[in-house]
Scaffold this motif. Structure first.
Motif, PDB file in Angstrom:
ATOM      1  N   SER A  24      51.658  45.995  44.068  1.00 52.05           N
ATOM      2  CA  SER A  24      50.875  44.746  44.140  1.00 52.05           C
ATOM      3  C   SER A  24      50.765  44.058  42.778  1.00 52.05           C
ATOM      4  CB  SER A  24      49.483  45.015  44.712  1.00 52.05           C
ATOM      5  OG  SER A  24      48.838  43.794  44.985  1.00 52.05           O
ATOM      6  N   VAL A  25      50.532  44.820  41.722  1.00 51.51           N
ATOM      7  CA  VAL A  25      50.440  44.208  40.390  1.00 51.51           C
ATOM      8  C   VAL A  25      51.789  43.596  40.009  1.00 51.51           C
ATOM      9  CG1 VAL A  25      50.116  44.703  37.940  1.00 51.51           C
ATOM     10  CG2 VAL A  25      48.526  45.658  39.619  1.00 51.51           C
ATOM     11  N   GLU A  63      38.655  30.109  36.770  1.00 46.72           N
ATOM     12  CA  GLU A  63      38.305  31.466  37.210  1.00 46.72           C
ATOM     13  C   GLU A  63      36.860  31.442  37.683  1.00 46.72           C
ATOM     14  OE1 GLU A  63      39.520  34.626  37.813  1.00 46.72           O
ATOM     15  OE2 GLU A  63      37.410  34.895  38.302  1.00 46.72           O
ATOM     16  N   ASN A  70      36.837  37.966  45.358  1.00 53.02           N
ATOM     17  CA  ASN A  70      37.972  37.593  46.212  1.00 53.02           C
ATOM     18  C   ASN A  70      37.492  37.438  47.654  1.00 53.02           C
ATOM     19  OD1 ASN A  70      39.413  37.814  43.899  1.00 53.02           O
ATOM     20  ND2 ASN A  70      40.745  39.469  44.562  1.00 53.02           N
ATOM     21  N   ASN A 114      40.816  41.851  40.853  1.00 48.77           N
ATOM     22  CA  ASN A 114      41.132  43.229  41.242  1.00 48.77           C
ATOM     23  C   ASN A 114      41.922  43.921  40.145  1.00 48.77           C
ATOM     24  OD1 ASN A 114      39.980  43.748  43.685  1.00 48.77           O
ATOM     25  ND2 ASN A 114      41.849  43.564  44.893  1.00 48.77           N
ATOM     26  N   THR A 115      42.713  43.131  39.436  1.00 56.93           N
ATOM     27  CA  THR A 115      43.635  43.724  38.458  1.00 56.93           C
ATOM     28  C   THR A 115      42.873  44.568  37.434  1.00 56.93           C
ATOM     29  OG1 THR A 115      44.936  41.700  38.724  1.00 56.93           O
ATOM     30  CG2 THR A 115      45.589  43.199  36.949  1.00 56.93           C
ATOM     31  N   GLU A 158      47.971  38.293  45.761  1.00 59.02           N
ATOM     32  CA  GLU A 158      47.381  38.658  47.053  1.00 59.02           C
ATOM     33  C   GLU A 158      47.397  37.550  48.107  1.00 59.02           C
ATOM     34  OE1 GLU A 158      43.518  40.360  46.335  1.00 59.02           O
ATOM     35  OE2 GLU A 158      44.352  42.106  45.318  1.00 59.02           O
TER      36      GLU A 158
HETATM   37  C1  LIG Z   1      40.723  50.405  42.147  1.00 59.09           C
HETATM   38  C2  LIG Z   1      42.038  49.683  42.345  1.00 59.09           C
HETATM   39  C3  LIG Z   1      43.219  50.317  41.963  1.00 59.09           C
HETATM   40  C4  LIG Z   1      44.442  49.670  42.154  1.00 59.09           C
HETATM   41  N1  LIG Z   1      45.578  50.267  41.688  1.00 59.09           N
HETATM   42  C5  LIG Z   1      46.745  49.580  41.736  1.00 59.09           C
HETATM   43  C6  LIG Z   1      47.909  50.075  41.088  1.00 59.09           C
HETATM   44  O1  LIG Z   1      47.867  51.096  40.381  1.00 59.09           O
HETATM   45  N2  LIG Z   1      49.073  49.368  41.225  1.00 59.09           N
HETATM   46  C7  LIG Z   1      49.143  48.210  41.964  1.00 59.09           C
HETATM   47  O2  LIG Z   1      50.219  47.622  42.068  1.00 59.09           O
HETATM   48  N3  LIG Z   1      48.039  47.707  42.549  1.00 59.09           N
HETATM   49  C8  LIG Z   1      46.852  48.342  42.432  1.00 59.09           C
HETATM   50  N4  LIG Z   1      45.729  47.793  42.979  1.00 59.09           N
HETATM   51  C9  LIG Z   1      45.841  46.487  43.660  1.00 59.09           C
HETATM   52  C10 LIG Z   1      46.068  45.402  42.620  1.00 59.09           C
HETATM   53  O3  LIG Z   1      45.242  45.655  41.496  1.00 59.09           O
HETATM   54  C11 LIG Z   1      45.764  44.010  43.126  1.00 59.09           C
HETATM   55  O4  LIG Z   1      46.205  43.798  44.443  1.00 59.09           O
HETATM   56  C12 LIG Z   1      46.413  42.982  42.185  1.00 59.09           C
HETATM   57  O5  LIG Z   1      46.074  43.271  40.853  1.00 59.09           O
HETATM   58  C13 LIG Z   1      45.957  41.602  42.587  1.00 59.09           C
HETATM   59  O6  LIG Z   1      46.320  40.679  41.601  1.00 59.09           O
HETATM   60  P1  LIG Z   1      46.035  39.140  41.890  1.00 59.09           P
HETATM   61  O7  LIG Z   1      46.277  38.429  40.624  1.00 59.09           O
HETATM   62  O8  LIG Z   1      46.721  38.694  43.135  1.00 59.09           O
HETATM   63  O9  LIG Z   1      44.469  39.076  42.266  1.00 59.09           O
HETATM   64  P2  LIG Z   1      43.140  39.422  41.334  1.00 59.09           P
HETATM   65  O10 LIG Z   1      43.548  40.279  40.224  1.00 59.09           O
HETATM   66  O11 LIG Z   1      42.164  39.923  42.296  1.00 59.09           O
HETATM   67  O12 LIG Z   1      42.755  38.009  40.784  1.00 59.09           O
HETATM   68  C14 LIG Z   1      42.215  37.017  41.632  1.00 59.09           C
HETATM   69  C15 LIG Z   1      41.240  36.174  40.818  1.00 59.09           C
HETATM   70  O13 LIG Z   1      40.896  34.994  41.546  1.00 59.09           O
HETATM   71  C16 LIG Z   1      39.529  34.692  41.284  1.00 59.09           C
HETATM   72  N5  LIG Z   1      39.038  33.818  42.354  1.00 59.09           N
HETATM   73  C17 LIG Z   1      38.740  34.126  43.634  1.00 59.09           C
HETATM   74  N6  LIG Z   1      38.362  33.039  44.304  1.00 59.09           N
HETATM   75  C18 LIG Z   1      38.429  32.006  43.433  1.00 59.09           C
HETATM   76  C19 LIG Z   1      38.144  30.611  43.539  1.00 59.09           C
HETATM   77  N7  LIG Z   1      37.721  30.053  44.680  1.00 59.09           N
HETATM   78  N8  LIG Z   1      38.308  29.818  42.431  1.00 59.09           N
HETATM   79  C20 LIG Z   1      38.714  30.362  41.246  1.00 59.09           C
HETATM   80  N9  LIG Z   1      38.987  31.688  41.101  1.00 59.09           N
HETATM   81  C21 LIG Z   1      38.860  32.493  42.181  1.00 59.09           C
HETATM   82  C22 LIG Z   1      38.864  36.052  41.251  1.00 59.09           C
HETATM   83  O14 LIG Z   1      37.642  36.015  40.552  1.00 59.09           O
HETATM   84  C23 LIG Z   1      39.922  36.893  40.530  1.00 59.09           C
HETATM   85  O15 LIG Z   1      39.713  36.913  39.142  1.00 59.09           O
HETATM   86  C24 LIG Z   1      44.486  48.400  42.771  1.00 59.09           C
HETATM   87  C25 LIG Z   1      43.310  47.747  43.094  1.00 59.09           C
HETATM   88  C26 LIG Z   1      42.082  48.377  42.882  1.00 59.09           C
HETATM   89  C27 LIG Z   1      40.817  47.643  43.220  1.00 59.09           C
END
Ligand SMILES: Cc1cc2nc3c(=O)[nH]c(=O)nc-3n(C[C@H](O)[C@H](O)[C@H](O)COP(=O)(O)OP(=O)(O)OC[C@H]3O[C@@H](n4cnc5c(N)ncnc54)[C@H](O)[C@@H]3O)c2cc1C
Length: 476
Positions: A454-455, A45, A226, A55-56, A439
């Motif tokens: 998305s979650v 991470e 991200n 983002n989560t 994502e």
């Molecule tokens: C305010 C807000 C409200 C939202 N509400 C909702 C909702 O109610 N319902 C819904 O479905 N979606 C919602 N979303 C969207 C949703 O939260 C996200 O799209 C989803 O949680 C993304 O999950 P993920 O695991 O793909 O990415 P993330 O949760 O963004 O995790 C990606 C991780 O990768 C890490 N990372 C990045 N680059 C690197 C690298 N080079 N090496 C190692 N680690 C790295 C980052 O630090 C991060 O921790 C919301 C988003 C926001 C910001």
């Protein structure tokens, strides 16, 4: 724990079954699932521990999944209903196989989270009853999954950012090179490397490159980490880009929100009022559909207005409803005035235009039953743009105005993947050893976004990738 670096000039080397890059919902689901299948797991991470969760952690983390009728949803919501909604909202452009896989596995993913200890809020009204939120929001969700992963013996290395993919001599992906607190490390994964490191929304440079000049000024709703390098390193290794690289998820934000990592500052009550731009004119149909199906598009219409901002106008009939406060977390107080002229002065919009707009709107409102729980057809007649549902005259002072703009949540462009979350190369073949989840996957969202998907997408495809990579590590 930090993974120690190698001697000067050489990267230390680590081996594992499954390597996960990124610790949001997708990466954590992948890592926990892989551990549950008996695989050794390392999750790297980029963020420090106190900023983990991507983002989560900023999200309410509402999730849409099929379920039976209950007090909050008056009818069953089936996997077919969910599939139809997602395909309709992408106007048929989303990848049918991926969407089918998401909808068919969403319920099981929610039950898996429940079995891991997730507690849910009761249902959420006014959105057709299909979404559920974790009680402790996205922060509680990621904290729970980190606890479970560590409890299962998974290794987490914070402040460790993947910088490149390691190519295997056979043409596949062997792992990643990463920069950690102590220097460079090489991580080799026998079963697979899972890219769960988000989109490119936090990179202004990539935003301008793919979304356009205007996008440098967008408020970043979520994680600053991200920044798109996972996508770029995969494409450089031969992965096929897929999905709508020129578009993104957004929301109607209070324009006074912090510029980055502002979290949940969106207005979801705009259907109870009207928008005006800085000329004092309406510019869209505020009651076109449920807010779940409009907020992403509307935020972009707002950004296109002069100055990139607009005002959302309400009267006391709206403000006094209990749904109003529930759909708005104030960043600051609304502007307030006993007269529309006074409100126009405070907003600094031309008073004659604003008064004309409100008068024309009020005169156009048709009789009918007002019901926020359904598309009530209580509309305007004879004005453009119309308001197709939930139209009530703005005539009960004090009047309120909230400044609004658009922001960016995540990007729609990603990598081509199959239903096993394997990344596909530019020849149309799976890139052996490389997976994507959350994502970084393309082909789900086009022009618009079906709320609360998305979650759950991250959880479903994280689990699929984790199970597949674990099985591959065992020679499966
Ligand atoms: C305010 C807000 C409200 C939202 N509400 C909702 C909702 O109610 N319902 C819904 O479905 N979606 C919602 N979303 C969207 C949703 O939260 C996200 O799209 C989803 O949680 C993304 O999950 P993920 O695991 O793909 O990415 P993330 O949760 O963004 O995790 C990606 C991780 O990768 C890490 N990372 C990045 N680059 C690197 C690298 N080079 N090496 C190692 N680690 C790295 C980052 O630090 C991060 O921790 C919301 C988003 C926001 C910001």
């Amino acid at each position: 724990m930090p993974l120690p670096a190698g001697s000067p000039g050489a990267a230390a080397t680590y081996e594992t079954d499954v390597l996960v890059v990124g610790g949001g919902i997708a990466g954590l689901s992948a890592a926990v699932e892989a551990r549950q299948h008996g695989a050794d797991v390392i999750l790297i991470e980029k963020a420090p521990r106190e900023h983990r969760g991507g983002n989560t952690r900023f999200a309410d983390a509402q999730m849409r999944f099929p379920h039976e009728a209950d007090a909050y949803g008056p009818r069953d919501y089936t996997a077919d209903d969910m599939f139809d909604d997602l395909m309709r909202i992408s106007r048929g452009r989303a990848n049918r196989d991926l969407v089918r896989t998401l909808c068919d596995n969403a319920r099981a993913a929610a039950e898996w989270l429940t079995a891991l200890g997730l507690e849910w809020e009761a249902g959420y009204p006014h959105t057709a009853g299909y979404r559920r939120s974790p009680k402790a929001g996205g922060q509680g969700l990621v904290d729970l999954l980190y606890r479970r992963l560590e409890g299962l013996g998974g290794i987490v290395s914070y402040e460790t950012a993947a910088v490149d993919l390691l190519l295997a001599s056979g043409g596949g992906i062997a792992g990643v090179r990463a920069r950690g607190p102590e220097g460079l490390i090489d991580l080799h994964a026998r079963g697979g490397t899972i890219l769960a490191c988000g989109g490119f929304q936090a990179s202004v440079e990539m935003r301008v490159r793919y979304l356009g000049r205007f996008s440098d000024a967008l408020i970043l709703r979520g994680s600053r980490y991200n920044t798109g390098e996972g996508l770029m390193m995969a494409i450089a290794a031969g992965a096929q880009p897929a999905g709508q690289w020129g578009d993104y998820h957004s929301a109607v934000l209070d324009a006074r929100s912090p510029r980055i990592e502002c979290g949940v500052t969106a207005l979801y009550n705009y259907q109870m009022g009207i928008f005006v731009n800085r000329e004092g004119r309406r510019f869209l149909d505020e009651g076109e559909d449920f807010r779940d199906h409009t907020y992403v598009r509307f935020s972009k219409h707002i950004v296109e207005q002069a100055g990139g901002q607009a005002w959302c106008i309400f009267d006391q009939k709206a403000f006094q409803r209990e749904e109003f406060a529930r759909a708005w977390r104030p960043v600051g107080p609304p502007l307030q005035s006993d007269t529309l002229e006074g409100l126009a002065r405070q907003m600094d919009v031309p008073a004659e235009n604003f008064l004309e707009t409100v008068a024309a709107f009020n005169a156009a409102v048709q009789p009918g039953d007002y019901d926020l729980d359904r598309l009530d057809g209580k509309r305007t007649l004879g004005i453009y743009p119309p308001k197709s549902n939930w139209a009530l005259p703005i005539d009960t002072p004090p009047y309120l105005a909230i400044p609004v703009t658009g922001g960016i949540t995540f990007t729609f462009g990603g990598l081509k993947c199959d239903t096993s979350a394997r990344v596909i190369d530019t020849r149309g073949q799976p890139l052996p050893g490389l997976y994507a989840a959350g994502e970084p996957m393309g082909e789900f969202f086009y022009d618009n976004y079906p709320g609360a998907t998305s979650v759950i997408r991250g959880c479903v495809f994280g689990r699929i990738a984790g199970a597949h990579a674990a099985s591959r590590a065992r020679g499966g």
